[in-house]
Scaffold this motif. Structure first.
Motif, PDB file in Angstrom:
ATOM      1  N   SER A 148      -3.441  -2.731   3.190  1.00  0.00           N
ATOM      2  CA  SER A 148      -2.293  -2.753   1.801  1.00  0.00           C
ATOM      3  C   SER A 148      -2.279  -1.390   1.229  1.00  0.00           C
ATOM      4  O   SER A 148      -1.453  -1.234   0.353  1.00  0.00           O
ATOM      5  CB  SER A 148      -3.157  -3.874   1.150  1.00  0.00           C
ATOM      6  OG  SER A 148      -4.114  -3.541   0.558  1.00  0.00           O
ATOM      7  N   LEU A 149      -3.026  -0.373   1.606  1.00  0.00           N
ATOM      8  CA  LEU A 149      -3.008   0.786   0.890  1.00  0.00           C
ATOM      9  C   LEU A 149      -1.675   1.499   1.369  1.00  0.00           C
ATOM     10  O   LEU A 149      -1.436   1.790   2.465  1.00  0.00           O
ATOM     11  CB  LEU A 149      -4.362   1.728   1.206  1.00  0.00           C
ATOM     12  CG  LEU A 149      -5.653   1.349   0.783  1.00  0.00           C
ATOM     13  CD1 LEU A 149      -6.719   2.222   1.607  1.00  0.00           C
ATOM     14  CD2 LEU A 149      -5.825   1.040  -0.722  1.00  0.00           C
ATOM     15  N   ALA A 150      -1.282   2.146   0.431  1.00  0.00           N
ATOM     16  CA  ALA A 150       0.011   3.088   0.540  1.00  0.00           C
ATOM     17  C   ALA A 150      -0.439   4.603   0.585  1.00  0.00           C
ATOM     18  O   ALA A 150      -0.618   5.257  -0.210  1.00  0.00           O
ATOM     19  CB  ALA A 150       1.034   3.046  -0.521  1.00  0.00           C
ATOM     20  N   LEU A 151      -0.793   4.599   1.953  1.00  0.00           N
ATOM     21  CA  LEU A 151      -1.421   6.074   2.518  1.00  0.00           C
ATOM     22  C   LEU A 151      -0.502   7.119   1.839  1.00  0.00           C
ATOM     23  O   LEU A 151      -1.081   8.347   1.418  1.00  0.00           O
ATOM     24  CB  LEU A 151      -1.903   6.017   3.810  1.00  0.00           C
ATOM     25  CG  LEU A 151      -2.949   5.271   4.076  1.00  0.00           C
ATOM     26  CD1 LEU A 151      -3.423   5.504   5.651  1.00  0.00           C
ATOM     27  CD2 LEU A 151      -4.291   5.380   3.058  1.00  0.00           C
ATOM     28  N   ALA A 152       0.780   6.883   2.157  1.00  0.00           N
ATOM     29  CA  ALA A 152       1.785   8.232   1.605  1.00  0.00           C
ATOM     30  C   ALA A 152       1.714   8.435   0.179  1.00  0.00           C
ATOM     31  O   ALA A 152       2.169   9.617  -0.187  1.00  0.00           O
ATOM     32  CB  ALA A 152       2.988   7.474   2.209  1.00  0.00           C
TER      33      ALA A 152
END
Length: 96
Positions: free
Chosen positions: A80-84
């Motif tokens: 669920s992490l937005a790595l960008a």
């Protein structure tokens, strides 16, 4: 520490190495000196200007003397992490 790793076999783990790298993968095995075998492995490269870049490594061995921290990853939260959108300074190597 080796007995604590028994419960992490076949789980997704995150390893921070003494040279500052962050490596994620499925813990496939280990030995008495904490040499780790990871499959489906990737490295997360952090940057203060750009988002987190993931580099595919595949099957990977991390020497036990280079392991600073190891922990189990909750895959649902990790996906669920937005790595960008995550920007961070890379970790500095451990100096002895």
């Amino acid at each position: 520490m080796a007995s604590a790793l028994d419960v992490m076999v076949n789980c997704t783990v995150c390893i921070v190495t003494c040279d500052g790298r962050t490596i994620l993968g499925t813990l496939s095995g280990f030995d008495q000196t904490i040499n780790l075998i990871l499959k489906q492995c990737r490295e997360r490269v952090y940057s203060p200007e750009a988002g987190v870049e993931e580099v595919e490594l595949g099957l990977y061995i991390v020497r036990g003397d280079n392991v600073a921290v190891i922990g189990e990853i909750d895959e649902e939260i990790d996906q669920s992490l937005a790595l960008a959108d995550i920007k961070a300074q890379p970790l500095n190597p451990v100096v002895h």
